[in-house]
Design a protein around this motif. Sequence first.
Motif, PDB file in Angstrom:
ATOM      1  N   ASP A  96     -20.928  -3.636 -16.478  1.00 21.51           N
ATOM      2  CA  ASP A  96     -22.403  -3.383 -16.860  1.00 21.51           C
ATOM      3  C   ASP A  96     -22.584  -1.699 -16.550  1.00 21.51           C
ATOM      4  O   ASP A  96     -23.135  -1.287 -15.766  1.00 21.51           O
ATOM      5  CB  ASP A  96     -23.141  -4.094 -16.089  1.00 21.51           C
ATOM      6  CG  ASP A  96     -24.641  -3.817 -16.573  1.00 21.51           C
ATOM      7  OD1 ASP A  96     -24.963  -3.587 -17.590  1.00 21.51           O
ATOM      8  OD2 ASP A  96     -25.359  -4.204 -15.640  1.00 21.51           O
ATOM      9  N   GLU A  97     -21.806  -0.828 -17.470  1.00 19.04           N
ATOM     10  CA  GLU A  97     -22.020   0.510 -17.084  1.00 19.04           C
ATOM     11  C   GLU A  97     -22.681   1.073 -18.385  1.00 19.04           C
ATOM     12  O   GLU A  97     -22.622   0.616 -19.800  1.00 19.04           O
ATOM     13  CB  GLU A  97     -20.578   1.088 -17.454  1.00 19.04           C
ATOM     14  CG  GLU A  97     -19.835   0.776 -15.912  1.00 19.04           C
ATOM     15  CD  GLU A  97     -20.463   1.647 -14.874  1.00 19.04           C
ATOM     16  OE1 GLU A  97     -20.825   2.791 -15.049  1.00 19.04           O
ATOM     17  OE2 GLU A  97     -20.237   0.836 -13.754  1.00 19.04           O
ATOM     18  N   PRO A  98     -23.346   2.107 -18.282  1.00 22.52           N
ATOM     19  CA  PRO A  98     -24.093   2.796 -19.386  1.00 22.52           C
ATOM     20  C   PRO A  98     -23.160   3.492 -20.369  1.00 22.52           C
ATOM     21  O   PRO A  98     -22.052   3.948 -19.749  1.00 22.52           O
ATOM     22  CB  PRO A  98     -25.139   3.771 -18.712  1.00 22.52           C
ATOM     23  CG  PRO A  98     -24.525   4.184 -17.543  1.00 22.52           C
ATOM     24  CD  PRO A  98     -23.866   2.903 -17.200  1.00 22.52           C
ATOM     25  N   SER A  99     -23.541   3.462 -21.634  1.00 22.31           N
ATOM     26  CA  SER A  99     -22.472   4.083 -22.585  1.00 22.31           C
ATOM     27  C   SER A  99     -22.452   5.608 -22.113  1.00 22.31           C
ATOM     28  O   SER A  99     -23.206   6.267 -21.557  1.00 22.31           O
ATOM     29  CB  SER A  99     -22.975   3.834 -24.053  1.00 22.31           C
ATOM     30  OG  SER A  99     -24.170   4.634 -24.240  1.00 22.31           O
ATOM     31  N   HIS A 100     -21.624   6.268 -22.808  1.00 18.21           N
ATOM     32  CA  HIS A 100     -21.314   7.817 -22.519  1.00 18.21           C
ATOM     33  C   HIS A 100     -21.959   8.604 -23.552  1.00 18.21           C
ATOM     34  O   HIS A 100     -21.439   9.727 -24.011  1.00 18.21           O
ATOM     35  CB  HIS A 100     -19.983   8.095 -22.460  1.00 18.21           C
ATOM     36  CG  HIS A 100     -19.186   7.530 -21.235  1.00 18.21           C
ATOM     37  ND1 HIS A 100     -19.324   7.695 -20.080  1.00 18.21           N
ATOM     38  CD2 HIS A 100     -18.344   6.153 -21.316  1.00 18.21           C
ATOM     39  CE1 HIS A 100     -18.545   6.872 -19.232  1.00 18.21           C
ATOM     40  NE2 HIS A 100     -18.069   6.126 -20.047  1.00 18.21           N
ATOM     41  N   THR A 101     -22.932   8.003 -24.375  1.00 15.50           N
ATOM     42  CA  THR A 101     -23.453   8.747 -25.431  1.00 15.50           C
ATOM     43  C   THR A 101     -24.067  10.332 -25.099  1.00 15.50           C
ATOM     44  O   THR A 101     -24.003  11.131 -25.861  1.00 15.50           O
ATOM     45  CB  THR A 101     -24.542   7.906 -26.360  1.00 15.50           C
ATOM     46  OG1 THR A 101     -25.690   7.574 -25.211  1.00 15.50           O
ATOM     47  CG2 THR A 101     -23.922   6.689 -26.936  1.00 15.50           C
ATOM     48  N   VAL A 102     -24.828  10.221 -23.925  1.00 16.96           N
ATOM     49  CA  VAL A 102     -25.286  11.626 -23.275  1.00 16.96           C
ATOM     50  C   VAL A 102     -24.238  12.322 -23.185  1.00 16.96           C
ATOM     51  O   VAL A 102     -24.245  13.935 -23.589  1.00 16.96           O
ATOM     52  CB  VAL A 102     -26.365  11.281 -22.265  1.00 16.96           C
ATOM     53  CG1 VAL A 102     -26.626  12.365 -21.629  1.00 16.96           C
ATOM     54  CG2 VAL A 102     -27.525  10.225 -22.432  1.00 16.96           C
ATOM     55  N   ARG A 103     -23.182  12.322 -22.452  1.00 18.51           N
ATOM     56  CA  ARG A 103     -22.275  12.861 -22.149  1.00 18.51           C
ATOM     57  C   ARG A 103     -21.400  13.416 -23.517  1.00 18.51           C
ATOM     58  O   ARG A 103     -21.067  14.700 -23.798  1.00 18.51           O
ATOM     59  CB  ARG A 103     -21.174  12.180 -21.346  1.00 18.51           C
ATOM     60  CG  ARG A 103     -20.061  13.243 -20.823  1.00 18.51           C
ATOM     61  CD  ARG A 103     -19.178  12.435 -19.898  1.00 18.51           C
ATOM     62  NE  ARG A 103     -19.674  11.765 -18.823  1.00 18.51           N
ATOM     63  CZ  ARG A 103     -19.287  10.988 -17.982  1.00 18.51           C
ATOM     64  NH1 ARG A 103     -18.015  10.397 -18.011  1.00 18.51           N
ATOM     65  NH2 ARG A 103     -19.988  10.580 -17.127  1.00 18.51           N
ATOM     66  N   ARG A 104     -21.166  12.525 -24.674  1.00 13.64           N
ATOM     67  CA  ARG A 104     -20.698  13.005 -25.691  1.00 13.64           C
ATOM     68  C   ARG A 104     -21.421  14.034 -26.424  1.00 13.64           C
ATOM     69  O   ARG A 104     -21.255  14.940 -27.247  1.00 13.64           O
ATOM     70  CB  ARG A 104     -20.491  11.610 -26.753  1.00 13.64           C
ATOM     71  CG  ARG A 104     -19.148  10.886 -26.019  1.00 13.64           C
ATOM     72  CD  ARG A 104     -19.168   9.707 -26.901  1.00 13.64           C
ATOM     73  NE  ARG A 104     -17.941   9.055 -26.475  1.00 13.64           N
ATOM     74  CZ  ARG A 104     -17.624   7.552 -26.640  1.00 13.64           C
ATOM     75  NH1 ARG A 104     -18.485   6.894 -27.578  1.00 13.64           N
ATOM     76  NH2 ARG A 104     -16.757   6.929 -26.143  1.00 13.64           N
ATOM     77  N   ALA A 105     -22.968  13.688 -26.447  1.00  9.70           N
ATOM     78  CA  ALA A 105     -23.701  14.700 -27.105  1.00  9.70           C
ATOM     79  C   ALA A 105     -23.896  15.955 -26.346  1.00  9.70           C
ATOM     80  O   ALA A 105     -23.986  17.040 -27.212  1.00  9.70           O
ATOM     81  CB  ALA A 105     -25.221  13.880 -27.023  1.00  9.70           C
ATOM     82  N   VAL A 106     -23.843  16.207 -25.369  1.00  9.89           N
ATOM     83  CA  VAL A 106     -23.731  17.434 -24.506  1.00  9.89           C
ATOM     84  C   VAL A 106     -22.438  18.036 -24.892  1.00  9.89           C
ATOM     85  O   VAL A 106     -22.237  19.123 -25.261  1.00  9.89           O
ATOM     86  CB  VAL A 106     -23.715  17.214 -22.890  1.00  9.89           C
ATOM     87  CG1 VAL A 106     -23.613  18.619 -22.320  1.00  9.89           C
ATOM     88  CG2 VAL A 106     -25.235  16.630 -22.683  1.00  9.89           C
ATOM     89  N   GLY A 107     -21.295  17.212 -24.930  1.00  2.70           N
ATOM     90  CA  GLY A 107     -19.972  18.165 -25.233  1.00  2.70           C
ATOM     91  C   GLY A 107     -20.136  18.324 -26.714  1.00  2.70           C
ATOM     92  O   GLY A 107     -19.675  19.488 -27.068  1.00  2.70           O
ATOM     93  N   LEU A 108     -20.485  17.591 -27.601  1.00  2.89           N
ATOM     94  CA  LEU A 108     -20.493  18.160 -29.045  1.00  2.89           C
ATOM     95  C   LEU A 108     -21.291  19.143 -29.119  1.00  2.89           C
ATOM     96  O   LEU A 108     -21.013  20.022 -30.059  1.00  2.89           O
ATOM     97  CB  LEU A 108     -21.033  16.775 -30.120  1.00  2.89           C
ATOM     98  CG  LEU A 108     -21.339  17.305 -31.216  1.00  2.89           C
ATOM     99  CD1 LEU A 108     -19.983  17.587 -31.789  1.00  2.89           C
ATOM    100  CD2 LEU A 108     -21.834  15.876 -32.111  1.00  2.89           C
TER     101      LEU A 108
END
Length: 68
Positions: free
Chosen positions: A18-30
């Motif tokens: 039950d972990e949050p997805s890494h979409t924010v981290r990916r968006a910041v990296g992109l």
Amino acid sequence: MGDPRDMDELLTAADPVDEPSHTVRRAVGLGAALVGVGAAVAVGLTSGAIAAFTALVRAAMEHWGDQF
């Protein structure tokens, strides 16, 4: 290697993650990558324009140098 059913049994017996997805981290990296590429393109275009202008001024000075 083992029977494929063994892997299925392991996966069904495992606790769910039950972990949050890494979409924010990916968006910041992109976003950072796009800003970096944009800056590199801007620097390349600017230096190319400066080089072209310098070459044009030098050619003009060689051609009409004594009139200035």
